[in-house]
Structure formats: C-alpha cells, structure tokens
Design an enzyme around this catalytic site. Sequence first.
Site, PDB file in Angstrom:
ATOM      1  N   ASP A 168       0.849  -1.189   0.000  1.00 59.87           N
ATOM      2  CA  ASP A 168       0.000   0.000   0.000  1.00 59.87           C
ATOM      3  C   ASP A 168       0.890   1.247   0.000  1.00 59.87           C
ATOM      4  O   ASP A 168       1.835   1.346   0.805  1.00 59.87           O
ATOM      5  CB  ASP A 168      -0.904  -0.016   1.248  1.00 59.87           C
ATOM      6  CG  ASP A 168      -1.925   1.092   1.222  1.00 59.87           C
ATOM      7  OD1 ASP A 168      -3.067   0.827   0.810  1.00 59.87           O
ATOM      8  OD2 ASP A 168      -1.568   2.228   1.599  1.00 59.87           O
ATOM      9  N   ASN A 224      -2.576  12.863  -3.727  1.00 59.46           N
ATOM     10  CA  ASN A 224      -3.694  13.308  -4.576  1.00 59.46           C
ATOM     11  C   ASN A 224      -4.164  14.706  -4.194  1.00 59.46           C
ATOM     12  O   ASN A 224      -4.387  15.557  -5.058  1.00 59.46           O
ATOM     13  CB  ASN A 224      -4.865  12.331  -4.446  1.00 59.46           C
ATOM     14  CG  ASN A 224      -4.775  11.193  -5.460  1.00 59.46           C
ATOM     15  OD1 ASN A 224      -4.115  11.320  -6.486  1.00 59.46           O
ATOM     16  ND2 ASN A 224      -5.429  10.094  -5.156  1.00 59.46           N
ATOM     17  N   HIS A 262      -4.834  14.501  -9.006  1.00 63.68           N
ATOM     18  CA  HIS A 262      -5.022  13.076  -9.337  1.00 63.68           C
ATOM     19  C   HIS A 262      -4.094  12.609 -10.469  1.00 63.68           C
ATOM     20  O   HIS A 262      -3.733  11.429 -10.526  1.00 63.68           O
ATOM     21  CB  HIS A 262      -6.486  12.813  -9.711  1.00 63.68           C
ATOM     22  CG  HIS A 262      -7.408  12.873  -8.541  1.00 63.68           C
ATOM     23  ND1 HIS A 262      -7.541  11.847  -7.647  1.00 63.68           N
ATOM     24  CD2 HIS A 262      -8.218  13.867  -8.085  1.00 63.68           C
ATOM     25  CE1 HIS A 262      -8.407  12.170  -6.687  1.00 63.68           C
ATOM     26  NE2 HIS A 262      -8.826  13.411  -6.940  1.00 63.68           N
ATOM     27  N   ASP A 302      -1.953   9.354 -10.326  1.00 62.34           N
ATOM     28  CA  ASP A 302      -1.950   8.314 -11.376  1.00 62.34           C
ATOM     29  C   ASP A 302      -0.527   8.001 -11.828  1.00 62.34           C
ATOM     30  O   ASP A 302      -0.182   6.843 -12.095  1.00 62.34           O
ATOM     31  CB  ASP A 302      -2.778   8.779 -12.583  1.00 62.34           C
ATOM     32  CG  ASP A 302      -4.271   8.730 -12.306  1.00 62.34           C
ATOM     33  OD1 ASP A 302      -4.661   8.182 -11.258  1.00 62.34           O
ATOM     34  OD2 ASP A 302      -5.042   9.248 -13.136  1.00 62.34           O
ATOM     35  N   GLU A 334      -4.813   2.277  -4.161  1.00 58.09           N
ATOM     36  CA  GLU A 334      -3.345   2.311  -4.128  1.00 58.09           C
ATOM     37  C   GLU A 334      -2.763   1.012  -3.579  1.00 58.09           C
ATOM     38  O   GLU A 334      -1.624   0.968  -3.155  1.00 58.09           O
ATOM     39  CB  GLU A 334      -2.856   3.509  -3.312  1.00 58.09           C
ATOM     40  CG  GLU A 334      -3.128   3.439  -1.799  1.00 58.09           C
ATOM     41  CD  GLU A 334      -4.486   4.009  -1.419  1.00 58.09           C
ATOM     42  OE1 GLU A 334      -5.404   3.980  -2.249  1.00 58.09           O
ATOM     43  OE2 GLU A 334      -4.616   4.461  -0.264  1.00 58.09           O
TER      44      GLU A 334
END
Length: 301
Positions: A180, A188, A193, A197, A223
């Site tokens: 994670d 973010n 975002h 990404d 994630e």
Amino acid sequence: MTNQAIGFSNPKPDEFQSGALITNENREIVYANTYFSDELNWTLKKLLGQSSDVLFTISSKIFCESYLMPLLIHEKKCEEMQLTLFDGNGKRVPVIVSAKMDEKSCIYWSFFNASKRDKLYEELIDARKELEAQAKTLKLMASTDELTGLMNRRELNLRAPEVINQAKRYTHNIALLMIDIDHFKKINDAHGHLEGDRVLKALGQKLLKFGRQTDLIARFGGEEFIMLLPDTNTSNAKIFARRLHQLTSGIEVNHAPVTVSIGITMTDGSHSLDDLTNQADGALYEAKKNGRNKTEFYKET
C-alpha cells in the site's frame, strides 16, 4: 473425334458459362467448348490433340493421377473437386471439376471457375483472424488494469487458486504481499489526481520489472497492490520486501521519495485467496500502525 466431328443439339456447350472438355481413352483433348478460348485464353486449335495434363498445375496433376483417375476408373464419375488450371497465358485459375467416364474411357469434364470462392475463403480467413485479434484484445482489456498494466483483481481471483493448489500439490510455500502506498491521499490532495496516477503507474511498472515470470502481480484496488510469490519461503520474502522498499524509494513526488507499507502472509497451499488477503491486510494494518514504510508478517493469534 474433334470439335468439328462432335455435333451437339441444343443447348450447345459453347453457350455454357463453364468449361466443357472431352478427352479420349489416351487422355487427349478431343473437344473443348469456347469457354476455354473466351474465358481461359486458350486457342482451341492449339488445345485439341494435347494431353489434358497441359491444363493442370503439377500439384493438380499429382492429385488427378493419385485420386481422381482411380475414382473415375472404379466409380465412373467424380464430383466437385477443386483443382488448379493454367489458362492460355500461364495464369493459375482455381476451378471446381466434375468428370464422368464412359465405357470407352472417354472422360467428359466440366470446369467451374472457383476464383470467387477462393476469394470468399480468403475473406473468411481474414475475418476470422480479425475476430481472434479482437477477442484477444478484449480478453486483455478484461484482465488488465488500464492504468498500471498489471492484472486486475478479477484476473488475480481467476489465476491465484491454481497457484495455491500447485503449492499444496508440490509442497512448497507461497508468500502473498499486500503493498500500500503511504499517504497516497495526501499526494492526490496536494498534487492532483494526475500526479497520483503517475505514481500508481510508476509503481506498477517497477513491480512488473521486479517480479519473476511465475509471480502474480495485480492492482488490488486504489493504491493497493498484491504480489503472489510461488516457491518462496519466509527468509526470501523478507529479502524481497526489503528490495521492494528500496525500489519504491526511486519514485519521487516533489523531490520526496514515495514509500510503501507491506503486509506479508505465508502459506503451504492450505489457505484460500480470501484467507490470505485478509491475513496480509491485517499485517499491512500493523505496518502502518507501526509508522509506515515497514513490512510486517501476519501472526496467527
């Protein structure tokens, strides 16, 4: 027997939209209708008196000798065989042939141009290849996470049980790692975002390069990533996780290294995928609770 010697009442073979040919007992052409001159560019005078072999390609001649002629001798007729002729200019023409032999061993041939049929076959083959390619693309899309290029959760659910069963069958251990990204929401929120990404994609590509061919590597959701490592003991899983932390630190956001927390569980193949993900999730929770950027193993209570 020649074209002039053979008289036909109506309908005349010259009016047929197909080739009509007669050969004598020596397989010499004694009659050919005007289809051969009009459609196949043969000069009828040149054709008459020659062996019917002049019409066929080598492979068709072999087929005639090995199959068609024996069939005519025994059955006196054959229907719808595909052969290849030469036209008068030496061009190959696929044809459908039917033939009948009489009691004097004269053979009455009819030839139908099969060029359009061959073209149809080719179009069908092309269409099939295109459909297979589309099916392959659709299958890939259905099994792959679009952003990272890793397998998606659905594909993991399909493939993991077999890997787990193999471990049980061959008595070796498996490590399941749940990975994670630490503070991903902050990335973010602070950088947008698109930056989030980019981090997901970068980590996905690193996992792909780092993993072995036999490993299952998937984006589990958000994630979170999962790596299922066959034939891996606890010691190797620790080394693997340590290298994974180092690898991840090569990804930066605003000049700060990205870190991950990792939860690991081990099995000899006696646990289901759901059991393993729940155990690894519990270990991941401990890793985060203990300060993140750490690896914790699941401990059975």
